[in-house]
Structure formats: C-alpha cells, structure tokens
Write a protein that holds these residues in place. Structure first.
Motif, mmCIF file in Angstrom:
data_model
loop_
_atom_site.group_PDB
_atom_site.id
_atom_site.type_symbol
_atom_site.label_atom_id
_atom_site.label_comp_id
_atom_site.label_asym_id
_atom_site.label_seq_id
_atom_site.Cartn_x
_atom_site.Cartn_y
_atom_site.Cartn_z
ATOM 1 N N PRO A 77 0.791 -1.239 0.000
ATOM 2 C CA PRO A 77 0.000 0.000 0.000
ATOM 3 C C PRO A 77 0.815 1.277 0.000
ATOM 4 O O PRO A 77 0.288 2.333 -0.358
ATOM 5 C CB PRO A 77 -0.818 -0.120 1.295
ATOM 6 C CG PRO A 77 0.009 -0.993 2.183
ATOM 7 C CD PRO A 77 0.704 -1.961 1.277
ATOM 8 N N GLN A 78 2.086 1.247 0.415
ATOM 9 C CA GLN A 78 2.846 2.493 0.500
ATOM 10 C C GLN A 78 4.318 2.246 0.135
ATOM 11 O O GLN A 78 5.222 2.478 0.932
ATOM 12 C CB GLN A 78 2.723 3.108 1.893
ATOM 13 C CG GLN A 78 3.000 2.175 3.060
ATOM 14 C CD GLN A 78 2.829 2.865 4.387
ATOM 15 O OE1 GLN A 78 1.808 3.495 4.643
ATOM 16 N NE2 GLN A 78 3.848 2.773 5.247
ATOM 17 N N LEU A 79 4.519 1.814 -1.082
ATOM 18 C CA LEU A 79 5.867 1.503 -1.542
ATOM 19 C C LEU A 79 6.788 2.716 -1.486
ATOM 20 O O LEU A 79 7.913 2.639 -0.995
ATOM 21 C CB LEU A 79 5.819 0.960 -2.974
ATOM 22 C CG LEU A 79 5.567 -0.538 -3.148
ATOM 23 C CD1 LEU A 79 5.403 -0.864 -4.620
ATOM 24 C CD2 LEU A 79 6.696 -1.359 -2.544
ATOM 25 N N GLN A 80 6.317 3.835 -2.013
ATOM 26 C CA GLN A 80 7.176 5.025 -2.064
ATOM 27 C C GLN A 80 7.499 5.529 -0.667
ATOM 28 O O GLN A 80 8.641 5.892 -0.372
ATOM 29 C CB GLN A 80 6.487 6.122 -2.884
ATOM 30 C CG GLN A 80 7.360 7.343 -3.106
ATOM 31 C CD GLN A 80 6.708 8.353 -4.032
ATOM 32 O OE1 GLN A 80 5.769 8.038 -4.755
ATOM 33 N NE2 GLN A 80 7.200 9.590 -4.006
ATOM 34 N N LEU A 81 6.510 5.534 0.221
ATOM 35 C CA LEU A 81 6.730 6.001 1.585
ATOM 36 C C LEU A 81 7.683 5.065 2.342
ATOM 37 O O LEU A 81 8.566 5.518 3.071
ATOM 38 C CB LEU A 81 5.390 6.101 2.320
ATOM 39 C CG LEU A 81 5.427 6.713 3.722
ATOM 40 C CD1 LEU A 81 5.949 8.143 3.673
ATOM 41 C CD2 LEU A 81 4.045 6.659 4.348
ATOM 42 N N ASP A 82 7.511 3.768 2.161
ATOM 43 C CA ASP A 82 8.401 2.812 2.831
ATOM 44 C C ASP A 82 9.841 2.972 2.365
ATOM 45 O O ASP A 82 10.779 2.850 3.151
ATOM 46 C CB ASP A 82 7.928 1.378 2.558
ATOM 47 C CG ASP A 82 6.673 1.036 3.336
ATOM 48 O OD1 ASP A 82 6.389 1.728 4.330
ATOM 49 O OD2 ASP A 82 5.972 0.080 2.952
ATOM 50 N N LYS A 83 10.010 3.247 1.067
ATOM 51 C CA LYS A 83 11.372 3.420 0.558
ATOM 52 C C LYS A 83 12.002 4.686 1.135
ATOM 53 O O LYS A 83 13.200 4.698 1.446
ATOM 54 C CB LYS A 83 11.360 3.472 -0.964
ATOM 55 C CG LYS A 83 12.765 3.447 -1.566
ATOM 56 C CD LYS A 83 12.740 3.209 -3.052
ATOM 57 C CE LYS A 83 14.147 3.032 -3.590
ATOM 58 N NZ LYS A 83 14.150 2.748 -5.048
ATOM 59 N N TYR A 95 9.312 -3.765 3.129
ATOM 60 C CA TYR A 95 8.112 -3.026 2.754
ATOM 61 C C TYR A 95 6.886 -3.589 3.485
ATOM 62 O O TYR A 95 6.783 -4.796 3.720
ATOM 63 C CB TYR A 95 7.863 -3.115 1.242
ATOM 64 C CG TYR A 95 8.954 -2.518 0.401
ATOM 65 C CD1 TYR A 95 9.345 -1.195 0.561
ATOM 66 C CD2 TYR A 95 9.614 -3.274 -0.573
ATOM 67 C CE1 TYR A 95 10.352 -0.637 -0.218
ATOM 68 C CE2 TYR A 95 10.620 -2.733 -1.348
ATOM 69 C CZ TYR A 95 10.984 -1.419 -1.171
ATOM 70 O OH TYR A 95 11.975 -0.879 -1.933
ATOM 71 N N GLN A 96 5.939 -2.706 3.807
ATOM 72 C CA GLN A 96 4.662 -3.157 4.352
ATOM 73 C C GLN A 96 3.847 -3.818 3.246
ATOM 74 O O GLN A 96 3.881 -3.379 2.089
ATOM 75 C CB GLN A 96 3.877 -1.981 4.925
ATOM 76 C CG GLN A 96 4.521 -1.333 6.144
ATOM 77 C CD GLN A 96 3.622 -0.287 6.767
ATOM 78 O OE1 GLN A 96 2.395 -0.416 6.748
ATOM 79 N NE2 GLN A 96 4.225 0.762 7.312
ATOM 80 N N ASP A 140 -1.799 -1.732 -9.628
ATOM 81 C CA ASP A 140 -2.210 -1.142 -8.350
ATOM 82 C C ASP A 140 -1.274 -1.570 -7.221
ATOM 83 O O ASP A 140 -1.728 -1.948 -6.135
ATOM 84 C CB ASP A 140 -3.653 -1.519 -8.022
ATOM 85 C CG ASP A 140 -3.867 -3.031 -8.072
ATOM 86 O OD1 ASP A 140 -2.919 -3.756 -8.444
ATOM 87 O OD2 ASP A 140 -4.966 -3.493 -7.736
ATOM 88 N N SER A 141 0.032 -1.520 -7.475
ATOM 89 C CA SER A 141 1.048 -1.814 -6.453
ATOM 90 C C SER A 141 0.916 -3.230 -5.905
ATOM 91 O O SER A 141 0.935 -3.457 -4.696
ATOM 92 C CB SER A 141 0.981 -0.803 -5.293
ATOM 93 O OG SER A 141 1.187 0.502 -5.766
ATOM 94 N N GLY A 142 0.750 -4.186 -6.790
ATOM 95 C CA GLY A 142 0.585 -5.567 -6.344
ATOM 96 C C GLY A 142 1.337 -6.548 -7.208
ATOM 97 O O GLY A 142 1.739 -6.257 -8.340
ATOM 98 N N LEU A 143 1.544 -7.736 -6.642
ATOM 99 C CA LEU A 143 2.128 -8.872 -7.351
ATOM 100 C C LEU A 143 1.192 -10.050 -7.189
ATOM 101 O O LEU A 143 0.682 -10.311 -6.087
ATOM 102 C CB LEU A 143 3.504 -9.232 -6.775
ATOM 103 C CG LEU A 143 4.626 -8.202 -6.890
ATOM 104 C CD1 LEU A 143 5.856 -8.695 -6.148
ATOM 105 C CD2 LEU A 143 4.959 -7.927 -8.342
ATOM 106 N N HIS A 165 3.792 11.847 -5.953
ATOM 107 C CA HIS A 165 3.774 10.402 -6.217
ATOM 108 C C HIS A 165 4.582 10.088 -7.471
ATOM 109 O O HIS A 165 4.478 10.781 -8.482
ATOM 110 C CB HIS A 165 2.320 9.934 -6.400
ATOM 111 C CG HIS A 165 2.202 8.464 -6.635
ATOM 112 N ND1 HIS A 165 1.530 7.927 -7.707
ATOM 113 C CD2 HIS A 165 2.691 7.407 -5.926
ATOM 114 C CE1 HIS A 165 1.583 6.607 -7.646
ATOM 115 N NE2 HIS A 165 2.286 6.277 -6.579
ATOM 116 N N GLN A 166 5.390 9.040 -7.401
ATOM 117 C CA GLN A 166 6.229 8.618 -8.527
ATOM 118 C C GLN A 166 5.846 7.187 -8.898
ATOM 119 O O GLN A 166 6.394 6.210 -8.372
ATOM 120 C CB GLN A 166 7.699 8.717 -8.166
ATOM 121 C CG GLN A 166 8.161 10.137 -7.859
ATOM 122 C CD GLN A 166 9.623 10.227 -7.507
ATOM 123 O OE1 GLN A 166 10.306 9.220 -7.328
ATOM 124 N NE2 GLN A 166 10.138 11.445 -7.397
ATOM 125 N N ALA A 167 4.891 7.081 -9.811
ATOM 126 C CA ALA A 167 4.385 5.766 -10.202
ATOM 127 C C ALA A 167 5.457 4.922 -10.865
ATOM 128 O O ALA A 167 5.530 3.702 -10.656
ATOM 129 C CB ALA A 167 3.182 5.938 -11.137
#
Length: 498
Positions: A14-20, A150-151, A117-120, A89-91
């Motif tokens: 849910p928050q890839l950019q924030l976690d990085k 990452y969360q 949508d940020s998923g695998l 946001h940096q998609a």
C-alpha cells in the motif's frame, strides 16, 4: 487440495514510495552520523504522498494521527495540518520497486505478474508440490518480504481478482479452503469490489450493499440489466474467464538505480543509499549461489554528468557489509565534481560460490578483538584504500641476470611460466645498484663457491657476461659477488645471504 484446483497469492504493497523513503532515510542518517538538516524529510512529522489529482495516496502514522485520510483533497489536508510535508507520487519508481521484488521472489515462484495497483500476483499451484506444502512455500516468501522491508497485505484465492480484492482489504490470510475464502468475499462491501463507477451507482440505487447481494442475483438477469461490463466482471470473479497476466522473466544481470532523497555533496553521505543497493545485490547473489568480483558504481550528477568507480574483490564477496567496506575506502579518496542525485550499481563479474572455510578460532574472538581477514580480503581492502595500481606483488622473468629476473606487477596478475629450474644458491637480499669493492676489501674475501657464469642479453645486442661467486668477508658476512668479464679486475657485491 485437488490437483486440478488452482490457487493464486496476491501481495499488495500500500505504501511503496513512503516505505522506501523511510528505509533510505534511516540508513543515510545511521551511516553518515549526521543530525537531520533542512535537506532531510522529517518522517516523524506528518507526511503524505500526493497524486497528480491532488489527493493523498499514502500517509505516515503522524499524518493519520493528525486526522488525515487517504483520498482526502490537498486543500482539506492543508487546513487540518499546517505542518504537512508533501512528496509527489512517482508511479514509475513504484513499478521499479515492484519489479525488484518480483525478481527477488522469482527464485521461489516461477509465475509472477506485476499489477498496476502496487501488487504482485503469484501462481501457487505448481509450487506447492515442490516445497512439500503450502506453509513451507509461504515461509520462504515471507523471509524475502521481511528482508525487503516493505509493508504488505496478502490473500489467497482461486481467482486473481478475488485474491486482489481480499488483499487490498487487509485480509492477510494464507488459506486454501474454498468455503472460507468465499465467505470472506461475500461479506465484501460493493464500494470495495472495484466495480466500474457507473455500475456501482446503479447497484447502490437498487439497495445492494455487499458482494453477496450481487452474487445471489442470476447471472443472466445481471447481464440483461447491466450489459457486457457486468458479464466481464463476473467472469473474472468466478474464474469463468482466465485472467490475462503477463509473467515476468528473470533478469540476466544485476543493475539497479536509486534516486537520492536530496543532492549529496560529500562522498561519505553516499554510504546510506549504498547500503540499500548492496542489500539488493546480496539477495541477488544469495539466490544464485554466486560471488561478485567486480562492480561498477556510477554517481549520476546534473547536466548528464557522472563519475564512475570500479569496485574489486580479489576473493569475491556476496555480503552487503563487505562491499560497503570496500566502497567506503574508495569513497574516502574520491572528490566529487558535483552533487550526486542518483546512484547506479552494476554487477560486472561474478562466479559460483563454494563453501568458505574459516580458521579454527575465527568464531571465538572476544569483544574488541580485531576482525580476521583472509589474504584476499585484505588485498581487496588495500586496493580500495590505496588504489589498485599501488598494490603490487613480485613476479619472475625469464632472465638470468638478477636485476632483470624479477620485478613488481599488479597484485594477482597472471605470471608467465618460467622454463627450467631455479638455481639453489641465491641470496635473500639483493643490492641495487651493485656495490663495487676496492682492492683492500677484495683481498679480505674468502671464496667458497664459483665461478658460475651467467650470460644474457646477447639476442638484444646488450650482451653481458658475468662470473658469480659466493664469498665471506672479514665481518663474517656471506656475499654474492660477480666479476664482469669486460672488467675482470673489479668485483661487485650483488647480494647478501641471510
């Protein structure tokens, strides 16, 4: 589980950019040893990732405590929290992060597809027999995700769409029981079922609230009233139509780029971001049972300028801490031409990793004792600290004359084979240049061995002919002497025996 039954695992981040941001800031601050300055984002204060439509997409805990919610407009957020920090946001960056995660997981699952949508989505069915059960496979996946930092939320289902809906609601259940999955799916609110907006409005006007209400209506009736969009949705939900997924292919070579949090003007500030890159390299090498021998580090700067470093390890390393030490020593000698805005790490040479043996007492060093290094590790550290050209090793040449028979070459450089056998009577120390003896010193010598004639250089029109002797002087020193046949009256000391 039936052999024909197919299951999918969905991983939602849910928050890839924030976690990085959090990972990079923590490592940068810890390794650089600096206090936070204006260049740093304060991740303990309210912070939000903002989309192009000026809505809040990701929030840290401080922003949530301030009353902000996902999807809130920028104007409303600013009125609630005046100290809110905003990051665009940096998609594209998040897709790169997903690609990295997929490559790490590829070692354990051969069918992985990226989702927008940020998923695998991972196909479970072929892997369960390989790992001897579902939980054994899930433990391997969890270990990789924990190392990535990452969360994430997860869910399993027989259809990718169902697994995605449950994962995005934070179900976090790894189950292969169809009835339990269906029970959870039916309780899903329609607002969270990812229906087309027009269809959702029509269904809500009919008083439908949950997905179960929709599934109770005959499919033919739904299609007649709501058209082809409803048919396509139901086919994906029930598995009547196979999901169109594009599975990833493994990368042949490691190459990762990392955009820095801010412009870094000193080389020691790069150690934090480098730790993150070397961590990814370690996972890559561990999965392939390889060692890295050469890396290329590019320091990208503005106006398309860059500086490059070649990182070498004579022994080969795979652990992040070892490569970080080598890079730290090289960065100490580097003067940056301009501030660095991005890092790029490429693996240039690797090889298989075999069992490495340690000394008997290597694991029993007390606190404060010096770390043990192998000879090749020490060589790599010396090259990184002093420069590769400054670390040399002696090598032999196919020449009889002592001053031409050896020299210094780059460490570990392959040496040419020497024909024949080496003479046994040779001193430990050579005198450079040879020392001429006067007549009195020559009279005090006692000859014990010789003459041994050495002739060399005649093929290059630089012929030299010498007779060598072993003698002892009045002080008891053992000398290696020679007489040049062009000056037979003069003796020279070429070396001393130990």
């Amino acid at each position: 589980m039936s052999e024909r039954m197919e299951f999918w695992l969905y991983l939602y981040f849910p928050q890839l950019q924030l976690d990085k941001l959090l990972l990079l800031q923590n490592t940068t601050t810890a390794l650089s040893g600096q206090n936070k300055s204006n260049n740093y984002l304060n991740l303990t204060a309210p912070l939000a990732i903002v989309g192009a439509d000026h809505q809040l997409l990701q929030l840290n805990s401080a922003a949530r405590q301030a009353g902000l919610t996902l999807g809130m407009g920028l104007a409303s957020a600013a009125s609630l929290c005046h100290q809110l920090q905003l990051v665009p946001h940096q998609a594209e960056q998040e897709q790169q992060q997903l690609q990295q995660l997929a490559q790490l997981l590829y070692q354990y699952c051969g069918d992985i597809a990226l989702q927008a949508d940020s998923g695998l989505v991972l196909k479970l069915s072929p892997m369960l027999a390989l790992y001897g059960g579902a939980m054994q496979f899930w433990q391997q996946i969890q270990q990789v995700l924990q190392q990535a930092g990452y969360q994430y939320h997860f869910a399993t289902a027989q259809q990718p769409l169902v697994a995605r809906l449950l994962a995005q609601q934070g179900w976090d259940q790894f189950l292969l029981q169809k009835d339990k999955i269906q029970q959870q799916l039916k309780a899903l609110p329609l607002q969270q079922a990812q229906l087309p907006e027009k269809l959702l409005e029509q269904l809500q006007r009919l008083g439908l609230a949950q997905l179960d209400d929709l599934l109770k209506i005959p499919q033919a009736e739904l299609v007649r009233r709501f058209g082809i969009e409803m048919l396509q949705y139901l086919q994906q939900l029930t598995g009547a139509k196979p999901a169109l997924l594009q599975f990833i292919q493994p990368v042949e070579q490691f190459e990762q780029q990392l955009e820095l949090l801010y412009e870094m003007e000193r080389s020691d500030q790069l150690l934090g971001p480098l730790k993150h890159l070397f961590g990814l390299l370690q996972l890559y090498l561990q999965q392939r049972e390889q060692l890295a021998y050469q890396l290329e580090l590019s320091l990208l700067q503005r106006q398309d300028q860059q500086q490059q470093l070649q990182l070498h390890s004579a022994q080969g390393e795979y652990q992040s801490k070892d490569w970080l030490k080598i890079s730290e020593l090289q960065l100490e000698r580097l003067k940056l031409n301009k501030a660095v805005i991005q890092l790029k790490l490429s693996l240039r040479r690797a090889g298989p990793r075999y069992a490495q043996y340690k000394t008997l007492f290597a694991g029993h060093l007390g606190a404060g004792k010096a770390q043990l290094y192998s000879a090749l590790q020490l060589l790599s550290l010396l090259q990184a600290r002093l420069g590769k050209e400054q670390v040399k090793s002696p090598c032999l040449h196919n020449d009889l004359l002592p001053e031409q028979a050896s020299s210094y070459a780059s460490a570990l450089e392959p040496q040419a084979s020497i024909a024949g056998s080496l003479a046994a009577v040779r001193p430990a120390f050579l005198v450079e240049p040879p020392l001429a003896l006067d007549a009195e010193q020559q009279q005090q010598l006692q000859l014990h061995y010789g003459p041994e004639r050495l002739s060399s250089g005649w093929w290059q029109q630089q012929s030299q002919h010498r007779d060598y002797y072993v003698a002892q002087n009045s002080q008891g020193q053992w000398l290696w002497l020679y007489r040049d046949l062009q000056q037979p009256e003069q003796l020279y000391v070429q070396g001393y025996f130990s």
